[in-house]
Write an enzyme that holds these catalytic residues in place. Structure first.
Site, short mmCIF file in Angstrom:
data_model
loop_
_atom_site.label_atom_id
_atom_site.label_comp_id
_atom_site.label_asym_id
_atom_site.label_seq_id
_atom_site.Cartn_x
_atom_site.Cartn_y
_atom_site.Cartn_z
N GLU A 443 1.06 -1.29 -0.07
CA GLU A 443 0.02 0.03 -0.08
C GLU A 443 0.92 1.16 0.04
O GLU A 443 0.60 2.11 0.78
CB GLU A 443 -0.84 0.05 1.07
CG GLU A 443 -2.16 1.01 1.12
CD GLU A 443 -2.82 0.83 -0.34
OE1 GLU A 443 -3.28 -0.13 -0.58
OE2 GLU A 443 -3.12 2.16 -0.73
C1 FAD Z 1 2.54 -9.85 0.54
C2 FAD Z 1 2.32 -8.68 -0.53
C3 FAD Z 1 1.21 -8.57 -0.87
C4 FAD Z 1 1.04 -7.58 -2.01
N1 FAD Z 1 -0.44 -7.23 -2.37
C5 FAD Z 1 -0.44 -6.42 -3.32
C6 FAD Z 1 -1.74 -6.19 -4.04
O1 FAD Z 1 -2.78 -6.80 -3.59
N2 FAD Z 1 -1.84 -5.48 -5.05
C7 FAD Z 1 -0.89 -4.99 -5.67
O2 FAD Z 1 -0.81 -4.30 -6.69
N3 FAD Z 1 0.42 -5.07 -5.16
C8 FAD Z 1 0.42 -5.79 -4.23
N4 FAD Z 1 1.65 -5.95 -3.48
C9 FAD Z 1 2.80 -5.07 -4.01
C10 FAD Z 1 3.38 -3.83 -3.05
O3 FAD Z 1 2.47 -2.90 -3.01
C11 FAD Z 1 4.85 -3.66 -3.67
O4 FAD Z 1 5.69 -4.64 -3.27
C12 FAD Z 1 5.14 -2.45 -3.07
O5 FAD Z 1 4.50 -1.40 -3.73
C13 FAD Z 1 6.79 -1.80 -3.24
O6 FAD Z 1 6.94 -2.14 -4.72
P1 FAD Z 1 8.40 -3.15 -5.13
O7 FAD Z 1 8.04 -4.42 -4.24
O8 FAD Z 1 8.39 -3.28 -6.57
O9 FAD Z 1 9.47 -2.31 -4.52
P2 FAD Z 1 10.30 -1.28 -5.14
O10 FAD Z 1 9.19 -0.12 -5.86
O11 FAD Z 1 11.40 -1.64 -6.18
O12 FAD Z 1 11.11 -0.46 -3.90
C14 FAD Z 1 12.20 -0.89 -3.34
C15 FAD Z 1 12.61 0.07 -2.29
O13 FAD Z 1 13.07 1.36 -2.91
C16 FAD Z 1 12.09 2.48 -2.44
N5 FAD Z 1 11.80 3.13 -3.51
C17 FAD Z 1 11.31 2.96 -4.72
N6 FAD Z 1 10.95 4.05 -5.55
C18 FAD Z 1 11.41 5.02 -4.89
C19 FAD Z 1 11.49 6.49 -4.98
N7 FAD Z 1 10.99 7.00 -6.00
N8 FAD Z 1 11.80 7.29 -3.89
C20 FAD Z 1 12.54 6.73 -2.76
N9 FAD Z 1 12.21 5.47 -2.62
C21 FAD Z 1 12.17 4.56 -3.59
C22 FAD Z 1 11.06 1.69 -1.71
O14 FAD Z 1 10.57 2.37 -0.81
C23 FAD Z 1 11.64 0.51 -1.31
O15 FAD Z 1 12.26 0.59 0.01
C24 FAD Z 1 2.01 -6.87 -2.35
C25 FAD Z 1 3.49 -7.21 -2.14
C26 FAD Z 1 3.29 -8.07 -1.07
C27 FAD Z 1 4.90 -8.48 -0.73
#
Ligand code: FAD
Length: 615
Positions: A443
């Site tokens: 979220e």
């Molecule tokens: C158990 C689980 C349930 C989930 N459920 C859903 C769901 O129902 N629907 C859905 O759509 N998604 C879902 N997700 C996805 C979740 O919302 C994403 O994992 C999350 O938004 C982070 O994206 P990412 O994993 O690609 O990490 P990334 O975006 O790659 O981020 C990695 C790190 O970099 C940081 N970061 C990235 N971009 C920036 C920036 N511009 N500035 C500063 N810091 C940054 C982040 O804060 C993080 O610390 C789920 C994930 C999990 C693990």
């Protein structure tokens, strides 16, 4: 009697004595409700949570979800509780009865949510998504979409999900590649691969309605070209009956650290060219559509965190009252001294007090945000409505990020209170620790929340909303000054509120200067100290609510007689506990936040200037 999940006395205190829920119940919208009916409803939810849902928590964790030939099987035990959940109509608690809701104030729904979620967070995602996806249909759907989907989603006959994430589009939702092509009949053919979709596939409901973010052919790059579609797992005929499969295929589920009973699915949409969706809202306004949901969804994640931290605290507290180990510090040299319950040891008391301070502070904070939603929704006075909407805007990233982070810390502390037993699976707190971690990630990660607070929220309406928040805090400071016992606490909180204003101004200015990158490296600490000052405010507010009640029970006595009388009266013990917790938080913990504020205002460039190779 030992409390489980959340202390009911404290829940009632926040609702009725701190927030004055009765004044909300006077609104004609809630004419069927009064304190007694609310008591009964919370009792019913609490019973469901403790007697039926909590026993499925560990077993759901051990069994987890299974992926079998494209079908996800949730732990069997979830089927029965989902049926009970549906029968009790807990899915759409605060929604209008006209659309199938129970019509409760959101403030009450947050309290109920604390019990139901704390009992089994992984399970709670399924009904939560029926509601979250249903809310999108209610707010943005056409008459036809509402007619076909809404009733069945709010009743839990059909499930829901939120389909945003792709392997190349996590925090950067605008990078998504799922495509939508308009058909002659006005529907869209959807094609793409999504990952990490909670409840993307499950065997609890006969159909799942997926709100999917995709880009219409030819739409602009980035977030400006994203649209939202309703994509059922099984097509729905015009008369509401189920049709054929909609080419939404689950290709696997994730093995995770926690929330094992919640399915986290990879989905392929339109792999065979047969996935059809209908537009929800307007073309290219998908992100704006999701914003409708964000404040509510982020409050929901704050509740998840707090509910798990709160449950872990309650387990640790009950354990500390029973586990005997070591002698009293005052009888260390006496070989005949009996062992004492570990709650007698100063260091264990410190851990419990730390947890209690955060859990009760977060409970007050989260219910307060629910209360802001209620006032914003029912106020006939436009400026009052704007005031509360502004508070919601400012507080939403704080509720999501601060409560999820601090609740995880509370779970860590709960493991510590149990000692070795806390680390092993036979006891409940290690599961809470694992389950709670996700709340700081999904979220919108907490880093993204912090950027939202610094980059968008504090400057909204030229800083008016942030000033409103500080003004609300100052009001409580003024009330606390009326009680001699609270004057010092009020002064300490006032100092912190003023300093928070200075830090917001200083960091806000840095964010608009060449030091912008450095400023954003301090966004998370800024959110954190905002949360700490909110905690101090909440504790002062609790003390203001408790002090006159305590005075009435034990006022005018010397300290010895007072202590004796307090010990004999359950209510006096409770109110005295509020004031002592406020004292502990404001005198022992708030200074840490003030120190952190100095660190933020220094806006030191080291984080940004250091060469990436030096990490
Ligand atoms: C158990 C689980 C349930 C989930 N459920 C859903 C769901 O129902 N629907 C859905 O759509 N998604 C879902 N997700 C996805 C979740 O919302 C994403 O994992 C999350 O938004 C982070 O994206 P990412 O994993 O690609 O990490 P990334 O975006 O790659 O981020 C990695 C790190 O970099 C940081 N970061 C990235 N971009 C920036 C920036 N511009 N500035 C500063 N810091 C940054 C982040 O804060 C993080 O610390 C789920 C994930 C999990 C693990």
């Amino acid at each position: 009697m030992a409390q489980e999940l959340a202390d009911r006395r404290d829940v009632d205190f926040v609702l009725f004595e701190q927030l004055g829920l009765e004044s909300i119940l006077e609104n004609e919208k809630f004419s069927d409700l009064n304190k007694k009916t609310i008591d009964l409803i919370i009792t019913e939810a609490r019973n469901l949570a403790i007697k039926e849902i909590l026993p499925t928590n560990a077993v759901g964790d051990q069994k987890g979800c299974r992926f079998e030939n494209g079908v996800v099987r949730v732990p069997e035990e979830f089927h029965r509780i989902f049926k009970l959940y549906r029968e009790g109509e807990w899915i759409a608690m605060w929604d209008d009865p006209e659309v199938g809701g129970q019509g409760l104030p959101i403030t009450v729904a947050t309290a109920i949510g604390e019990y139901l979620t704390g009992a089994n967070c992984a399970f709670g995602m399924y009904p939560g998504l029926c509601h979250g996806a249903g809310k999108l249909v209610e707010l943005l759907g056409t008459e036809k979409q509402r007619e076909l989907f809404l009733g069945k989603m709010y009743s839990g006959q059909w499930g829901g999900s939120m389909v945003l994430t792709e392997s190349g589009a996590g925090s950067d939702v605008g990078a998504l590649e799922t495509s939508a092509v308009k058909n002659e009949d006005g529907t869209y053919s959807i094609a793409g691969s999504k990952i990490f979709i909670t409840g993307g596939e499950q065997d609890l409901t006969e159909n799942i309605i997926h709100p999917v973010l995709a880009r219409i052919e030819g739409a602009p790059e980035g977030t400006k070209g994203i649209s939202l579609f309703l994509v059922p797992k099984i097509k729905v005929n015009d008369d509401g009956s189920l049709g054929e499969s909609n080419d939404v295929v689950c290709t696997g589920i994730e093995e995770k650290l926690g929330i094992h009973g919640s399915s986290t699915c990879s989905l392929t949409l339109g792999g065979k060219g047969g996935c059809v969706g209908t537009l929800l809202g307007e073309e290219n306004k998908g992100m704006r559509a999701m914003f409708h949901m964000m404040n509510e969804a982020r409050l929901g994640v704050g509740i998840q965190g707090m509910a798990m931290g709160g449950a872990a605290y309650q387990f640790a507290l009950n354990y500390a009252r029973e586990r005997k180990q070591g002698k009293s510090l005052l009888q260390m040299m006496d070989p005949a001294a009996p062992p004492v319950a570990i709650i007698q040891h100063p260091d264990v008391r410190r851990m419990l007090m730390w947890m209690k301070a955060y859990v009760s502070g977060m409970r007050s904070f989260i219910y307060y945000v629910g209360h802001c939603f209620d006032i914003a929704a029912m106020s006939a006075d436009e400026s009052e409505r704007e005031q509360y909407e502004g508070l919601i805007e400012i507080l939403t990233p704080v509720v999501k990020a601060f409560c999820s982070d601090r609740s995880f810390d509370v779970c860590t502390q709960a493991v510590q209170v149990y000692g070795g037993y806390g680390y092993i699976g036979e006891y409940p707190v290690e599961q809470y620790l694992r389950d709670c971690k996700i709340t700081s990630i999904y979220e919108g990660t907490n880093g993204i929340q912090a950027m939202d607070l610094l980059g968008r929220k504090i400057g909204m309406k030229k800083g008016k909303y942030f000033m409103t928040l500080l003004g609300e805090m100052q009001k409580t400071v003024g009330q606390a000054r009326e009680y001699p016992e609270l004057v010092e606490l009020a002064e300490a909180v006032e100092k912190a509120v003023n300093r928070l204003g200075e830090v917001a101004l200083g960091l806000g200015q840095a964010a608009m200067s060449p030091k912008v990158l450095t400023a954003f490296a301090f966004a998370e600490p800024f959110l954190d100290i905002t949360g700490e000052v909110v905690m101090a405010w909440m504790h002062l507010w609790r003390a203001v609510a408790a002090q006159p009640k305590l005075d009435k029970l034990v006022g005018g006595l010397d300290s010895e007689a007072r202590a004796k009388k307090i010990a004999k009266n359950k209510n006096a013990v409770f109110y005295d506990g509020q004031i002592k917790t406020a004292r502990y938080f404001i005198n022992a913990l708030l200074p840490e936040a003030l120190g952190k504020m100095d660190g933020i205002l220094a806006v030191d460039d080291a984080v940004i200037e250091m060469d990436a190779a030096a990490f």
